[in-house]
Structure formats: C-alpha cells, structure tokens
Design a protein around this motif. Structure first.
Motif, PDB file in Angstrom:
ATOM      1  N   VAL A 111      33.217  39.809  34.816  1.00  0.00           N
ATOM      2  CA  VAL A 111      34.212  39.931  35.882  1.00  0.00           C
ATOM      3  C   VAL A 111      34.291  38.592  36.610  1.00  0.00           C
ATOM      4  CG1 VAL A 111      34.798  41.077  38.057  1.00  0.00           C
ATOM      5  CG2 VAL A 111      33.741  42.389  36.198  1.00  0.00           C
ATOM      6  N   HIS A 112      35.481  38.062  36.751  1.00  0.00           N
ATOM      7  CA  HIS A 112      35.669  36.805  37.476  1.00  0.00           C
ATOM      8  C   HIS A 112      36.657  37.053  38.606  1.00  0.00           C
ATOM      9  CE1 HIS A 112      35.690  32.330  37.728  1.00  0.00           C
ATOM     10  NE2 HIS A 112      36.868  32.555  38.291  1.00  0.00           N
ATOM     11  N   ARG A 113      36.193  36.901  39.836  1.00  0.00           N
ATOM     12  CA  ARG A 113      37.070  37.172  40.973  1.00  0.00           C
ATOM     13  C   ARG A 113      37.949  35.978  41.307  1.00  0.00           C
ATOM     14  NH1 ARG A 113      33.698  38.540  45.873  1.00  0.00           N
ATOM     15  NH2 ARG A 113      35.734  38.931  46.798  1.00  0.00           N
ATOM     16  N   GLY A 114      39.232  36.235  41.492  1.00  0.00           N
ATOM     17  CA  GLY A 114      40.129  35.216  42.019  1.00  0.00           C
ATOM     18  C   GLY A 114      39.857  35.070  43.509  1.00  0.00           C
ATOM     19  N   ALA A 115      40.704  34.283  44.196  1.00  0.00           N
ATOM     20  CA  ALA A 115      40.384  34.044  45.598  1.00  0.00           C
ATOM     21  C   ALA A 115      41.626  33.977  46.476  1.00  0.00           C
ATOM     22  CB  ALA A 115      39.557  32.774  45.727  1.00  0.00           C
ATOM     23  N   ARG A 170      41.888  40.064  41.155  1.00  0.00           N
ATOM     24  CA  ARG A 170      42.226  39.419  42.427  1.00  0.00           C
ATOM     25  C   ARG A 170      41.071  39.598  43.420  1.00  0.00           C
ATOM     26  NH1 ARG A 170      47.254  41.822  45.662  1.00  0.00           N
ATOM     27  NH2 ARG A 170      46.387  40.316  47.136  1.00  0.00           N
ATOM     28  N   GLY A 171      40.839  38.565  44.206  1.00  0.00           N
ATOM     29  CA  GLY A 171      39.660  38.500  45.053  1.00  0.00           C
ATOM     30  C   GLY A 171      39.542  39.615  46.070  1.00  0.00           C
ATOM     31  N   LEU A 198      41.391  32.962  50.308  1.00  0.00           N
ATOM     32  CA  LEU A 198      40.261  33.804  50.711  1.00  0.00           C
ATOM     33  C   LEU A 198      39.054  32.995  51.196  1.00  0.00           C
ATOM     34  CD1 LEU A 198      40.193  36.838  48.247  1.00  0.00           C
ATOM     35  CD2 LEU A 198      41.326  36.569  50.434  1.00  0.00           C
ATOM     36  N   VAL A 250      37.545  43.986  46.047  1.00  0.00           N
ATOM     37  CA  VAL A 250      36.087  43.921  45.961  1.00  0.00           C
ATOM     38  C   VAL A 250      35.526  45.215  45.361  1.00  0.00           C
ATOM     39  CG1 VAL A 250      33.972  43.526  47.268  1.00  0.00           C
ATOM     40  CG2 VAL A 250      36.105  42.471  48.012  1.00  0.00           C
ATOM     41  N   TYR A 260      32.114  31.689  46.732  1.00  0.00           N
ATOM     42  CA  TYR A 260      31.917  33.027  47.306  1.00  0.00           C
ATOM     43  C   TYR A 260      30.490  33.194  47.812  1.00  0.00           C
ATOM     44  CZ  TYR A 260      36.307  35.457  46.231  1.00  0.00           C
ATOM     45  OH  TYR A 260      37.612  35.885  46.229  1.00  0.00           O
ATOM     46  N   TYR A 281      39.896  38.739  34.987  1.00  0.00           N
ATOM     47  CA  TYR A 281      40.268  37.956  36.166  1.00  0.00           C
ATOM     48  C   TYR A 281      40.877  38.909  37.175  1.00  0.00           C
ATOM     49  CZ  TYR A 281      42.072  34.245  39.122  1.00  0.00           C
ATOM     50  OH  TYR A 281      42.324  33.407  40.188  1.00  0.00           O
TER      51      TYR A 281
END
Ligand SMILES: Cc1cc2nc3c(=O)[nH]c(=O)nc-3n(C[C@H](O)[C@H](O)[C@H](O)COP(=O)(O)O)c2cc1C
Ligand code: SF4
Ligand code: FES
Lengths: 175, 435
Positions: free
Chosen positions: B165-169, B127-128, A67, B131, A30, B125
C-alpha cells in the motif's frame, strides 16, 4: 533523537518495499509528520540524507502535496469538504457553524491551539455529505447537533465515537 | 423496484459481513486464484478478460484485456501493476467502499492481474486522506500473506506476487496514471508526456499496468464464472458488466448502487436512489463525475453505458451521478467545480495553468454580479483553447462544467450579467474600479 535512531526498523521496512530509494520519500515524510505534527526542516534534511537526495529535492516534492504541513497546526485539524456535491447539501452551513462555535475561519487556529480549520476539495464521501475530516477520521451526514457532540467529545476525550467506520452507503436493507 | 444481481457489492450487502479473510473465503473468495494460477496460462487469462469486454472503471473506459496486451511479450526485466485507488474525482465514492468493506476482493483481483501480466510487485496507490481504507488493506494483505495468497510461491504454484500500500498525499492529479507513477517514484505528481505509454515505460521506466480498484475487483468473478457470463450483463458488446453508480446531491437516498450498465438515469434516480428529496423537480445531473458535462431532464432516458452517455454529449467517466433540483444555480454549480479544477491544476502546461486561473476569475465575477456580456465569448474561447491542448486529460475535464452549463443554461449566465449591467446603470462604478 533523530528519525533514523527512533524508527530504525520502520524505516528499513519502508525502504525494503521499493527497488528505488526515492519512492520512500512520501512514506518517510508521513513518518516525520506523525512524529511532530508537521514536517520540520531538520526532518527534511535528514530524509534527504537517508534517501541520497538533496534537501531541495525533498522540499520541491513536499510542497506539491497538500497533506503535509510545513508549520504547526492545531491539535485537531478540521477539514470541511467544500466541493459541489457537499455544497449542494449544505457544506457552507457547516463552515458557518464551525465559525460560530470556534470563532475561526478557514486557515485559522483557535488561540488555545486546539482547532485549525481548513476547507478542502472532495474527500470521496459525496453521498454522505456534508462531511468533514478531523485528523485521520471522517465524520459524515453532519447536522448541527452532531457537530456539537463531535467538538465536545474531542475537547473532553480527544476522540469521538461519531467518526465513520468502514464505509458503506446506503447500508444493507434488512429483509 | 427492479432487482438486479449484485456482483461486486454482493458480499458486503450481507448483514454482518466484515470483510475478513475467513468471511471472504466462505463467500467463495480466492477460488479464482486456485482455478487460475499455474493452471491457465497467463496469456489465456488476458484473452478471457478481453473476451469479457471489461473496460476500465477509472474514467477513460479503456478495454482492460487490450491494455494488458500492450505489454512487451519478450521483455525479461521486472513489470509492475499499480492499483489506482486515488479516488478523487468529485462525485465518486465507490472505491472507498470496495476497499473498506471487501478488501480481499480487490486483492484477489490484483493478484490475478499480476499473474496475467507477469508482475511480481503491485502497489496500491491510495489517496492519502483514506487512512481507514489503507489500514484495512494493510490488515487484509497481512492475512492473505499468512494464508499463502500473497508472497513467494503462492499456493505452491511457483507464482510470486507482493502487494504494497502506498499512500498519496493530497493531489487530485495523482489519479492520472502517469502522475501516479511520478508520485510513486517520490516526485511531484506531474503527468508525463505520452507516448511512451506506461505499458512500455511505466514505473521506474519498466512495463506497467495501471488499473482502477473497481476494474480489478471484477476479475475474480470473470475468472470463476467465465467471460461469456460477464459479457452477457449490461449493454453488450461495448459496455459489459455492472457499474457502481455513486449518487449524490438532491435525492432521497444518495449512495452506491451497483447496476448493470445500460440502466437509464431515470431508473437509477427514481427507483434506486428514491427520487428527488423534495417536491422540487430535477433540473440537471452530472452522469460521470466532475469531469463530465451536465445533462438535463430531457436526458433522463439515456442509458448509463459508455456509448449512450457519450452520444448524449457527456461521459460515463467514474460513475459519479450528481443530481440537482430546480432552484440550483447552474452558474454557481459550474463555479464550484471550476474552483476545484483551479485548485488541482498541477501547473505543468500553460493552457491549463493560466486558463484555469482566468476561467475561475471570470466565473467568480459573473456570480458576484460583476460580469459583462463579452465574458461569455471569452469563456467559450478559453474552453476551446484549453481542451485538447494539454499534456493530460485534465484539460478536457476542467472545461466540461462551463461548456455544459453554457450550452443548456446560457440564459442564467445572461441573467446574472444583465443584473450586473442594470446595477451599474443605477450605480455606475467609477472608471477603472474593481474588475
Ligand atoms: C485528471 C485525471 C484524474 C484521474 N483520477 C483517477 C482516479 O482518481 N482514479 C482512477 O482510477 N483513475 C483516475 N484517472 C484515470 C487514470 O488515468 C487511468 O485511466 C485509470 O487509472 C486506468 O485504470 P482503468 O483502465 O482500470 O480505468 C484519472 C485521469 C485523469 C486525466
Ligand atoms: S493539463 Fe493541467 S493537470 Fe494536466 S499536465 Fe497540464 S497543467 Fe497539469
Ligand atoms: S464533494 Fe464532498 S466528499 Fe465529495
């Protein structure tokens, strides 16, 4: 400048969150994408080095996730949700509007490099469809007039006040 | 319209509520932590949650206290909590609202769950694409850390919990709990073969609990008001508490409605969501997200609780209720969902990877009026050979739209195919063309 030089502290903070380095892979990708708009090969090699992975390990992971862009996209990446719940309330028409207004179809970018159109699956705003995400922002309950204003705002100022704030629908009723 | 007490949406329904730490505390927030940490033994917290009857809100409906009880008692190393904020099931949009409007309610639930299971680290986790929710959560974590609710030695109790916080992609499958763990470990999100279950071999191979956002958000209320109170709401004993039903499709007022489990579909659609958007009557609805088979107007009095929806041949799933009016093509609707599943199959096992591709091709040709009668048999056979034969429950989910619509609207498939056949009579295709 490399990512490690430019973002030394941020990278250290990301690594500190996980007991195993590889977990930092998506966060670092990212970071790379934020820097260049897409993930370059050099960035992948550098991230592999930071995490003690091989470049193919990074590549294999990055390609799993939609993404991450592996090639440049337009300045504004329009992503229209085409899943069933949005389709029931007119997402196909939104695709036509964008097509008519910008002359691009799914997967295409305008010649000036400003807009790229993608069709995506459900973005968790099915009750406020039709909707689209442009870069990081959501735009919901779209009408043709709203789409016109959003595109005009983006062209002129780079952002639009029509984007969604903290989500709640329906809004609380005044008593 | 019948009024029901709100639990999870109560704070945010107050006009002007912004979800900051101060507002949450003023509304009674973080009392559960004060009453629980260091005062009630962790095992008793688990017992209370078991007694409340709380079941997972992520889709499978597994009893939360029972799941926590599977963690090894004598294990000394680290344990983890993962908050499943992947919310990608088409038709579902409640976790987003919980996180963006009242993030501290979710965080307090996370801290309580960590305390109960002995975890010192929790990962959200998310979802990306979400935001804004990720930003709001990060800010809330900062506030909670500064106030001593998160971090080392919480409120002087000696309890340590850190939350990240861990964002998925962008991958639906990462909502499946073992795919989520793989993804969090920095790999492709491929579901793991179970057993072993995350309770013993989860994140980094350590004992791990994965719970949905809405599940966790219930915990502060269960601990402050007591398991008996919670167990008295809804359809006890098996479906206690409320659900946030996400209503989408052809209704006047789509959106999130928190109601006690066991309300009827009719009440949800006609009282709360305002009824149908036009004078076209209801034709079909999905009671629990894209993975739940379609139901018909004959099912409007089905109670929205785990058992009743299952008895009606579908599932309560994620709480996403999608309403379709007369005139909507059911074959088209099933194809739309099939396109989704085809796009999201992770490709790890062949029945799902190959099967989803065949299903989508057949569905596309039927909708394009190029189908043949044998296609119906092939569809049924394929569905039977996918469900129950895959690494993860995605296989059962992907066949739901086709199986459900074939059951109740087979005539629509037949009509499309008949049109195809009569068209071919008038204008026969050259042998070997198309298809
Ligand atoms: C294909 C698939 C997708 C899933 N997606 C989600 C999701 O987006 N969010 C979620 O909370 N659970 C999802 N689940 C359920 C999780 O695997 C898991 O059961 C859940 O997170 C457990 O939490 P709970 O017991 O609190 O419901 C999914 C399951 C499958 C099979
Ligand atoms: S059922 Fe589908 S999504 Fe699940 S592991 Fe197999 S291929 Fe992947
Ligand atoms: S179907 Fe479009 S946001 Fe869910």
């Amino acid at each position: 400048m490399t990512l490690s030089e430019k973002y030394r502290d941020e990278i250290a903070a990301i690594l500190a969150r996980y007991p195993v380095k590889r977990s930092a892979l998506i966060p670092l990708l990212y970071l790379a994408q934020r820097e260049q708009g897409y993930v370059t090969e050099e960035a992948m090699v550098e991230i592999a080095r930071i995490l003690g992975l091989t470049p193919p390990q990074v590549y294999e992971t990055v390609t799993f996730y939609t993404l991450f862009n592996l090639k440049p996209v337009g300045k504004f990446h329009i992503q229209i949700c085409k899943s069933l719940m949005c389709a029931l309330v007119g997402s196909d028409t939104v695709i036509e509007w964008i097509n008519a207004k910008l002359g691009i179809g799914p997967g295409e970018t305008t010649p000036d490099g400003l807009f790229t159109l993608s069709l995506v699956e459900c973005l968790a705003s099915c009750g406020t469809g039709p909707m689209m995400q442009i870069n990081e922002d959501y735009y919901e309950r779209l009408t043709e007039e709203k789409v016109d204003r959003i595109l005009a705002d983006l062209r002129s100022t780079g952002s639009s006040s029509l984007k969604s704030g903290p989500f709640m629908w329906p809004e609380p009723m005044k008593t | 319209m019948p009024q029901h007490e709100l639990i999870l949406l109560k704070n945010m329904m107050r006009p002007g509520y912004g979800g900051s730490l101060a507002e949450y505390e003023r509304a009674g927030g973080y009392q559960a932590i004060r009453m629980t940490l260091g005062k009630i033994p962790p095992a008793d917290v688990t017992t209370a949650v078991r007694k409340s009857g709380l079941r997972g809100r992520g889709g499978a409906g597994f009893p939360t206290g029972v799941k926590w009880g599977f963690l090894p008692k004598d294990y000394q190393g680290p344990r983890y909590l993962c908050c499943n904020a992947d919310e990608s099931e088409p038709g579902t949009f409640k976790d987003r609202q919980l996180m963006e409007r009242d993030p501290h309610q979710v965080l307090e639930g996370i801290i309580l769950a960590c305390y109960a299971i002995g975890a010192e680290s929790a990962y959200i986790y998310i979802r990306g694409e979400l935001v804004l929710a990720a930003t709001i959560l990060e800010r809330a974590i900062g506030e909670a850390r500064a106030a001593g609710y998160i971090g080392k030695n919480i409120l002087g109790t000696g309890v340590n919990v850190d939350v990240w916080v861990h964002r998925g992609a962008g991958a639906y499958i990462c909502g499946e709990e073992t795919a989520l763990l793989e993804s969090l470990e920095g790999k492709r999100g491929l579901p793991r073969v179970k057993p072993p279950f995350p309770a013993t071999h989860g994140l980094y191979g350590k004992p791990t609990v994965v719970n949905n956002v809405e599940t966790l958000a219930n915990l502060p209320h269960i601990l402050t008001r007591g398991p008996e109170w919670f167990a008295s709401i809804g359809s006890p004993p098996k479906s206690t508490g409320t659900r946030i039903f996400c209503v989408s499709g052809h209704v006047k007022r789509p959106g999130n409605y928190e109601l006690p489990m066991g309300v009827t579909v009719r009440e949800l659609i006609y009282e709360h969501a305002g009824g149908m958007r036009s004078d076209k009557p209801l034709k079909a609805f999905i009671p629990g997200g894209a993975s739940a088979p379609f139901l018909t107007p004959a099912h409007l009095d089905v109670k929205l609780d785990f058992e009743s929806v299952a008895a009606a041949g579908s599932m309560l799933g994620s709480g996403g209720v999608t309403v379709m009016e007369e005139g909507t093509s059911m074959v088209w609707a099933a194809l739309r969902l099939m396109e989704f599943f085809y796009h999201e199959s992770c490709g790890k096992c062949s029945p799902c990877r190959e099967g989803s591709s065949w299903l989508v091709q057949i569905m596309r040709r039927i909708v394009a009026k190029r189908g043949r009668m044998e296609d119906l048999e092939t569809l049924s056979d394929l569905c039977k050979n996918i469900a129950g034969r895959t690494v993860c429950a995605f296989g059962d989910a992907e066949v739901a739209p086709i199986q459900g619509t074939l059951k109740y609207w087979r005539d629509e498939y037949v009509a499309l195919i008949r049109e195809a056949e009569s068209a071919n009579l008038i204008m026969p295709e050259p042998a070997g063309a198309k298809r």
